[in-house]
Design an enzyme around this catalytic site. Structure first.
Site, short mmCIF file in Angstrom:
data_model
loop_
_atom_site.label_atom_id
_atom_site.label_comp_id
_atom_site.label_asym_id
_atom_site.label_seq_id
_atom_site.Cartn_x
_atom_site.Cartn_y
_atom_site.Cartn_z
CG ASP A 1 -3.97 2.79 11.30
OD1 ASP A 1 -4.93 3.53 11.66
OD2 ASP A 1 -4.08 2.00 10.36
NE ARG A 25 -2.62 1.15 3.60
CZ ARG A 25 -3.52 1.29 4.60
NH1 ARG A 25 -4.80 1.51 4.31
NH2 ARG A 25 -3.14 1.19 5.85
#
Length: 540
Positions: A453, A172
């Site tokens: 996150d 990603r």
């Protein structure tokens, strides 16, 4: 040029201001890789700038009272039921459990060995984008694709290496909005997403081809069909540049912004030669809901811990994604379980109960797979999807019956929940813990039993900004103001000092973090991403 410290290396107009003498950094940033990267930036950089300006223009409309909706100009694409995305390659057809994590070397090995079908390795929300993290991450993924990755932990006196059946690796890159300040082209920082994409492709397309694999990506934070088309054109350019077959590059798009949920058909259509799936990026989606509708006082969400996937607007999002993907021949991936295992038996039982409930909902809704954040939860999620799927690789043939009736109002109506002091204080602590770790270069942080996150931290700070901005009344009758926030912010710094000890507190950057957090929470203008004002503070 000085080759022993911070270095500037030129390839035509491209300049590297970060250190490339450490370890194998120069092998990642070799002349051919830089030439390819420069070609991408020169071809697509200006167009990306225009897309970012269009985002701001659309957001200004939402700030002034408009609401996201299905597009009138693309109605023909949605109404034409005949088109499908390109067939899904065999290695990508069974993705029932995916694990996510940062590009840190030991964690890459553990994730690949976790028993999950796929490892989504993240240069974005799970990794703080320091120069060292970004380049070392490319080394780690290169070695993983070659099957040579290993790691020795001196503290534990333990060696790590790949097992015989590692998970399928998907990378990603960073979102379209984030620059890479250590690579300059014509006096301007290049897009971080193009750096991550280009270096990963350059170093891995051949080793993966030798194994019969394409190069697979997860794409974050798209907001429109036009942004999807930009990525598709980047892919096509790259396939032509390296004389690869069309469809060598395959992507899964995270539907994690509110504008994108109204353009899922259009995104699939724009990327039909390259897309294989969409994913419910639930945490960023909740953040995007707040950000997009931040000026709409009738769209305020409760505390983040009460915003769960069983709520009407999130369930509608999940079911619409499943129906849209399956109609077009694409997989529909479920979202993240951010829970992490606990050593306490009682707490662990509660964690498993919540994970099982979440994954059972996703499998019965029709998702083809799901995400977990920790190897210790792979087995639990896998068992649920194994029981539901049986011998099937996926459930592409399933269409939620209620999805056809989902309206824009269903996607926009907020849920009810608590708005209390306890929740605000916890959000303050979570944001402080996370942002402080992020500016030290750590992008994935266990906090109070959850793997946090950037996305979950974004929810915390966005909610606080919106509650201050609208002066909402908390459940106990207090009006939430900037002054009250600052009072609690100061007190929660003391709580953190107590939790981690004064010595540890003094060695870290909480005071600096608190100043930044105050600025972005009380400013009249909402910061689109906390990572942008934090970037200049990021340790190198």
């Amino acid at each position: 040029m000085n080759q022993e410290s911070t270095m500037e290396r030129q390839s035509s107009c491209i300049q590297i201001t970060g250190n490339i003498t450490a370890n194998e950094f120069s092998t990642i940033l070799n002349p051919d890789a830089l030439t390819f990267l420069q070609s991408l930036v020169e071809t697509f950089g200006d167009r990306l700038d225009a897309l970012m300006a269009l985002r701001d223009e659309k957001q200004a409309g939402y700030d002034n009272g408009l609401l996201p909706d299905f597009r009138e100009d693309t109605q023909a694409i949605r109404n034409d039921k005949s088109w499908r995305v390109a067939p899904i390659p065999a290695p990508l057809q069974d993705r029932r459990v995916e694990i996510t994590g940062p590009v840190e070397r030991k964690m890459v090995i553990n994730a690949l060995n976790s028993g999950a079908k796929v490892f989504m390795c993240c240069f974005e929300d799970a990794t703080a984008p320091s120069w060292g993290n970004m380049i070392q991450g490319q080394i780690n993924l290169r070695d993983a694709n070659r099957g040579t990755i290993s790691y020795y932990d001196e503290k534990k006196d333990k060696s790590y290496s790949l097992n015989n059946n590692p998970a399928l690796l998907i990378a990603r890159p960073r979102g379209l909005h984030l620059p890479e300040q250590h690579i300059i082209l014509n006096g301007k920082a290049i897009p971080g997403c193009l750096m991550d994409f280009a270096l990963y492709f350059y170093h891995n397309y051949q080793p993966r081809s030798d194994k019969g694999l394409g190069v697979y990506y997860y794409l974050p934070k798209l907001e429109s069909m036009e942004e999807a088309q930009w990525w598709s054109d980047v892919f096509t350019f790259t396939e032509n540049y390296f004389n690869r077959d069309r469809g060598t590059i395959r992507a899964t798009v995270l539907i994690e912004t509110l504008p994108a949920v109204f353009q899922m058909d259009e995104i699939l259509y724009a990327m039909r030669d390259h897309i294989v799936a969409m994913n419910c990026g639930r945490w960023d989606y909740i953040f995007s809901y707040i950000k997009t509708l931040k000026n709409h006082k009738d769209k305020i969400l409760p505390d983040r811990h009460d915003v769960t996937m069983d709520k009407t607007f999130l369930n509608a999002y999940s079911q619409l994604l499943i129906n849209t993907c399956h109609q077009r021949g694409a997989l529909a991936m479920g979202g993240m379980s951010a829970f992490i295992p606990s050593k306490d038996p009682t707490e662990m039982a509660q964690v498993l109960t919540k994970v099982v409930e979440d994954k059972q909902r996703e499998s019965t809704n029709g998702h083809d797979g799901t995400w977990v954040a920790h190897p210790g939860l792979v087995h639990t999620a896998m068992e649920i999807f194994d029981n539901h799927l049986g011998n099937r690789q996926n459930q592409l043939d399933y269409f939620p019956t209620s999805a056809a009736d989902i309206t824009a109002a269903d996607l926009l109506t907020p849920c009810e929940g608590k708005r209390n002091e306890e929740g605000v204080r916890k959000n303050i602590r979570i944001a402080l813990y996370y942002i402080e770790a992020w500016i030290r270069g750590v992008g994935c942080v266990p906090i109070y039993g959850l793997m946090e996150d950037a996305a979950t931290a974004e929810i915390s700070r966005a909610s606080i900004w919106q509650w201050i901005h609208h002066g909402i009344t908390l459940d106990d009758g207090q009006v939430f103001t900037a002054a009250l926030f600052r009072e609690w912010l100061s007190q929660e710094l003391d709580t953190i000092k107590f939790e981690i000890g004064e010595e540890s507190y003094s060695q870290r950057r909480f005071e600096e973090t608190a100043t930044l957090f105050d600025d972005i929470s009380t400013a009249s203008h909402f910061a689109n991403f906390l990572t942008l004002p934090s970037y200049s503070l990021l340790v190198e």
